[in-house]
Design an enzyme around this catalytic site. Structure first.
Site: not given
Ligand SMILES: [Zn+2]
Length: 437
Positions: A64, A66, A153, A307, A232, A311
């Site tokens: 990710h 972002r 996802d 994954d 995952h 954050h």
């Molecule tokens: Zn996921």
């Protein structure tokens, strides 16, 4: 962008070609030209890989980044630097940005931003508009703009009929469907449902929430003939369903994250409700981890993916119930795999490279995954024996949300080469390198 490089004296391991030998590796014009002994190339920059392993570039199927929308957590540029520092030459970014990557203009934006990034970045498009699970996204247009797979996802596609139609489209467009499996019986849960959730008084997500959707989507893969990639994977039953699907010859693959083969739900208790142990799917039971390890050993699990879910520290500083799900993983994955799986006696180095490179390239049909002449000059160079201390403060990622800060591990990346260019190299790798045989 492309360039020439001669990597000398490394141990070259390329599972795709069955190579495991001390050799030189010559990259010209950004592509692999030759692998062999005592290669010479006048005027070409050299990299001394003595004592190190040179492998086809690692590909992370699940990150990710972002951007657009959450640039305070990560950007395509910072995420790509984090990937390079972790030994990855390519990453595939999930569409749960703001706006969601559910149309070709967002896909094109990512592709343009990625052009100047340290590593190759491949966008994954949403299955449904806004990933809301109601109407299919513009899959064909996104494919033309550069997506390599589709996924909602972060959320499950709950509507079975919609998922069936998505698989039919994906099959016709030659795209894999990446499946975040989380049935609604996990709703409201914040950790794995079991003895620790009971002990801690936290609402649980049962393993069955994952199993139910994996079982459904294995059946839909059979019905539609689509390529389905389980993201995952985290439970024993899910591993069993994938094993069964493979035995029946279905195009079902799966990935596991380093945290799911390293940690159990006991870590939520041991860490005192550290929100860096909160992710979806959650850390599971020891029996689940044992089944994951067996799946890695016997070939049921195809790939290791991080994954990587950045954050901001302030977001993770809430109570466990309220903190967001997810941890970062790009800069810890290789050390965890070497330490836990290779030095732990679960798999060989060659099998680890299959999980990080050979198979990910095949699953998403990406360039790379091999060091054959003509392949992209993408190489991951690593030291399997160097003592590594995880130091989150030094990460290239903009975020720090990892449960592995301070861990001592054996093995880690030494240099990352994309298209013949050294995009990252560990300082001092010459002085601290250790003997590998
Ligand atoms: Zn996921």
């Amino acid at each position: 962008m492309s360039s020439d490089l001669l990597i000398r004296n490394g141990r070259v391991i390329d599972p795709a070609q069955g190579i495991d030998a001390r050799a030189d590796l010559l990259i010209r014009g950004g592509r692999i030209e030759a692998v062999g002994e005592n290669l010479a190339a006048a005027g070409v920059e050299t990299f001394d890989a003595a004592g190190l392993i040179a492998a086809p570039g690692f590909i992370d199927l699940h990150v990710h980044l972002r951007e657009p929308g959450f640039e305070y957590k990560e950007t395509i540029e910072s995420g790509a630097r984090s990937a390079a520092a972790g030994g990855f030459t390519s990453v595939c970014c999930m569409p749960n940005t703001s706006p969601v990557n559910d149309n070709s203009s967002v896909t094109s934006f990512i592709v343009e931003r990625a052009a100047s990034a340290a590593v190759r970045v491949y966008p994954i498009g949403a299955v449904t508009q806004g990933s809301k699970g109601e109407h299919l996204a513009e899959i064909g247009e996104m494919k033309s703009a550069g997506i390599v797979a589709i996924s909602d996802d972060g959320r499950a596609v709950a509507d079975t009929n919609l998922m069936r139609r998505a698989m039919e489209y994906a099959r016709d467009f030659g795209l894999p469907v990446v499946d975040h499996c989380e049935d609604c019986c996990a709703k409201g849960g914040v950790m794995h449902e079991g003895e620790y959730s009971a002990l801690l008084g936290l609402r649980g997500m049962p393993g069955a929430a994952e199993d139910i959707q994996v079982a459904r989507d294995v059946m839909l893969a059979e019905l539609t003939g689509a390529r389905v990639h389980i993201a995952h994977i985290s439970t024993a039953r899910s591993v069993e369903f994938v094993r069964g699907a493979k035995a029946r010859g279905l195009a079902v693959t799966c990935e596991v994250t380093p945290h799911h083969f390293t940690l159990t739900d006991a870590e939520v208790h041991r860490s005192g409700y550290d929100t860096n142990t909160k992710m979806a799917p959650p850390l599971r039971s020891q029996a689940d981890v044992d089944a994951i390890i067996e799946g890695l050993r016997d070939g049921t699990i195809d790939a290791i993916a991080t994954d990587h879910a950045p954050h901001h520290a302030n977001e993770k500083m809430l109570e466990f119930d309220r903190a967001p799900f997810g941890i970062i993983g790009l800069e810890t994955a290789l050390a965890l795999a070497l330490d836990r799986l290779v030095h732990g006696g679960v798999i060989s180095l060659s099998r680890m490279i299959e999980l990080f490179s050979t198979h990910p390239a095949r699953i998403f049909n990406l360039p790379g995954g091999a060091l054959a002449p003509g392949s992209p000059g993408d190489v991951t160079i690593f030291d399997p024996d160097r003592a590594v201390r995880i130091d989150a403060a030094s990460f290239e990622s903009k975020s720090r949300n990892t449960p592995f800060d301070g861990w001592q591990l054996k093995g880690g990346p030494a240099a990352t080469i994309v298209g013949g260019r050294i995009v990252w190299r560990r300082e001092r790798e010459i002085t601290e390198q250790t003997k590998i045989d």
